[in-house]
Design an enzyme around this catalytic site. Sequence first.
Site: not given
Length: 143
Positions: A21, A16-19
Amino acid sequence: MGKFTPYKHKVQYYETDQMGIVHHSNYIRWFEEARTDLLEQMGIGYDKIEKEGIVSPVLGVEANYLRMVRFGDTVTIETNITEYNGIKLIVEYRVFDEETGMVHCLGVTKHCFLNEKGRPVFLKKKHPRLHKMFLKGIENKKE
């Protein structure tokens, strides 16, 4: 050989990314995991194909992202061989949420078969046993 079992994947934090997602590149990895699993269920895993001196490079990839997948979700990936002619292989993917059943991504990969020298191989002629196994796999598609 009966129907094939779809591949399941629980989303890991590193995907996932920082969000929180899933990063788009991970879907391509999931396609490979699902395709590898399908070939193993068909009895022709990459290990067996490579033992015969054949490689199957990816010629192209398409992914259509419809909805976000998040950390902790479990996705099911259905794979379907849509074209096989002994030289070329096309596989479609449908990534959906195991809990809701909603489709999150649709994809396609295109492959060919090459020998150790990088030349195209016609499986029907050079490796009829593998060719028959691919044909059986197409006949026994997932529902």
